[in-house]
Write an enzyme that holds these catalytic residues in place. Structure first.
Site, PDB file in Angstrom:
ATOM      1  CB  VAL A 186      -1.048  -0.014   1.245  1.00  0.00           C
ATOM      2  CG1 VAL A 186      -1.998  -1.262   1.114  1.00  0.00           C
ATOM      3  CG2 VAL A 186      -0.109  -0.234   2.395  1.00  0.00           C
TER       4      VAL A 186
ATOM      5  CB  ALA B 267      21.085   1.858   2.466  1.00  0.00           C
TER       6      ALA B 267
ATOM      7  CB  CYS C 119      11.548   5.002  -4.441  1.00  0.00           C
ATOM      8  SG  CYS C 119      10.337   3.914  -4.251  1.00  0.00           S
TER       9      CYS C 119
ATOM     10  CE  LYS D 217      12.653   4.429 -14.826  1.00  0.00           C
ATOM     11  NZ  LYS D 217      13.635   3.546 -13.974  1.00  0.00           N
TER      12      LYS D 217
ATOM     13  NE  ARG E 236       4.521   6.692  -8.590  1.00  0.00           N
ATOM     14  CZ  ARG E 236       4.305   5.572  -7.897  1.00  0.00           C
ATOM     15  NH1 ARG E 236       3.558   5.411  -6.973  1.00  0.00           N
ATOM     16  NH2 ARG E 236       5.019   4.647  -8.570  1.00  0.00           N
TER      17      ARG E 236
END
EC number: 1.1.1.22
Length: 480
Positions: free
Chosen positions: A86, A218, A272, A335, A342
């Site tokens: 989610v 990371a 992200c 891209k 987003r």
């Protein structure tokens, strides 16, 4: 018979489950979502997301051992393994606003699992979540367990959009984090067996829960950092006459560094990178590590700087004003080979140009006008909430038109900004474009995909990121 249910039919849940269904014909896979339009789209010929190769995979498995449904509770109750993918947006208000992850959707999914489960479950975190989320979920499930055993696993996804199906078929690694208890190890083994249908054993890494959660943050921070590193160097290249492509090539030849993710550009985007770094920053701050937090903050600062530098360059080149001038924007997705917008740098670039009263004409082969207008009207971080919770039909920007052809976008324009590296932009007839533009005609290549020398021969004034500047641009300093 193993039954898998995935909560959330988005960019992660849809493709991942489709590939599991394809590779494991004996496993029944159901993707559930509360959004009826989204599930309807997954069941139609027009899937809700564009991803090369996805159509074929879905069409082969759908109705056989892959199903899409809005009956969330039924399928959750029947499943042995439940993936949760989610949204985990960045909080916009309250504690940790602008940095911390908002776990509202996660928590309601966990409470729903606890409500409807009648048998033991393995619950797998598939969304990008902050470290220690698994622990919180575990608490919710065990406090509402009614005697049912839950094992929580973290199985972060490392998909790159545009190559998601390829990444799923041949992943660099599959990471599974679990509790270091006998039950925890058993759960890890159960999930490992699913992936082992097609992923070589040595690529399936097992760790403790926190290592798995942190590895994902990371990995994205390191990737984004490489982009910001080369973008920082690109600014210095422009100032000194160096060529960032040559520098990046020389640097990337070092086998310890390698050539990937060293393309200078207008900036990184995607759902992200920024979110995960902000999350990392917040976790560092919460754990009393301000120096580490500030270190990672710089990656985002350089990215924002690169976008505003690009806008300043456009405005400064055109006699310091773009007011009332038509500017063509080629590419809006973050891209190539995806329709995803987003956090795309195009949003900030367009806002910068609109702030100077430009008239913008946008063309992107995969993004609809509705999506572009929504993106331009939305507040930061709003995109990461489900559609029905987003502000409805925002006021469209009068100065923005969206067209379905690059030649239409550039007709009568003063300048062209290339913001996505779609292959088709490399082969456009730039002579035709030049002939139909206002003069002097400018091209601002935010992705370094065009042959600048050729365009200069045609008559364009060309700005490429991190490349030696035209004499014209040298005389017009881009002061931030």
């Amino acid at each position: 018979m193993v039954k898998i249910c995935c909560i959330g039919a988005g960019y992660v849940g849809g493709p991942t489950m489709a590939v599991i269904a394809l590779k494991c014909p004996a496993i029944e896979v159901v993707v559930v979502d509360i959004s009826k339009p989204r599930i309807d789209a997954w069941n139609s010929d027009q899937l809700p997301i564009y991803e090369p190769g996805l159509d074929e995979v879905v069409k082969e498995c759908r109705g056989r051992n892959l199903f899409f449904s809005t009956d969330v509770e039924k399928h959750v109750a029947e499943a042995n393994i439940i993936f949760v993918s989610v949204n985990t947006p960045t909080k916009t208000r309250g504690l940790g606003a602008g940095k911390a992850a908002d776990l509202t959707y996660w928590e309601s999914a966990a409470r729903m699992i606890a409500d409807v489960s009648k048998s033991d479950k393995i619950v797998v975190e598939k969304s990008t979540v902050p470290v220690k989320t698994a622990e919180a979920i575990e608490k919710i499930l065990t406090h509402n367990s009614k005697g049912i055993n839950y094992q929580i696993l973290s199985n972060p996804e490392f998909l790159a959009e545009g190559t998601a199906i390829e990444d799923l078929f041949m992943p660099d690694r599959v990471l599974i984090g679990g509790r270091e208890t006998p039950e925890g190890r058993k759960a890890v083994q159960a999930l490992k067996e699913v992936y082992a249908h097609w992923v070589p054993e040595d690529r399936i890494i097992t760790t403790n829960l926190w290592s798995a959660e942190l590895s994902k943050l990371a990995a994205n921070a390191f990737l984004a950092q490489r982009i910001s590193s080369v973008n920082a160097i690109s600014a210095l290249c422009e100032a000194t006459g160096a060529n960032v492509s040559e520098v990046a090539y020389a640097v990337g030849k070092d086998s310890r560094i390698g050539p990937k993710f060293l393309n200078a550009s207008v900036g990184f985007g995607g759902s992200c990178f920024q979110k995960d770094i902000l999350n990392l920053v917040y976790i560092c701050e919460c754990n009393g590590l301000p120096e580490v937090a500030n270190y990672w903050k710089q990656v985002i600062k350089i990215n924002d700087y690169q976008k505003s530098r690009f806008v300043n360059r456009v405005v400064a080149s055109m006699f310091n004003t773009v007011s009332g001038k038509k500017i063509a924007v080629l590419g809006f997705a973050f891209k190539k080979d995806t329709g995803d917008t987003r956090e795309t740098p195009a949003i900030d670039v367009c806002h910068g140009l609109l702030g100077d009263k430009a008239q913008i004409s946008i063309y992107d082969p995969q993004v609809t006008e509705d999506q572009i207008q929504r993106d331009l009207a939305m507040s930061k971080f709003d995109w990461d909430h489900p559609m029905h919770l987003q502000p409805t039909s925002p006021t469209a920007f009068k100065q923005v038109s969206v067209v379905w052809d690059a030649y239409e976008a550039t007709k009568g324009a003063h300048g062209v900004c290339i913001l996505t590296e779609w292959d088709e932009f490399k082969t456009l007839d730039y002579q035709k474009i030049f002939d139909n533009m206002q003069k002097p005609a400018f091209v601002f290549d935010g992705r370094n995909i065009i042959d600048a020398a050729k365009l200069r021969e045609i008559g364009f004034i060309v700005y490429s990121i991190g490349k030696p500047l035209d004499a014209w641009l040298k005389d017009m300093p881009a002061v931030a």
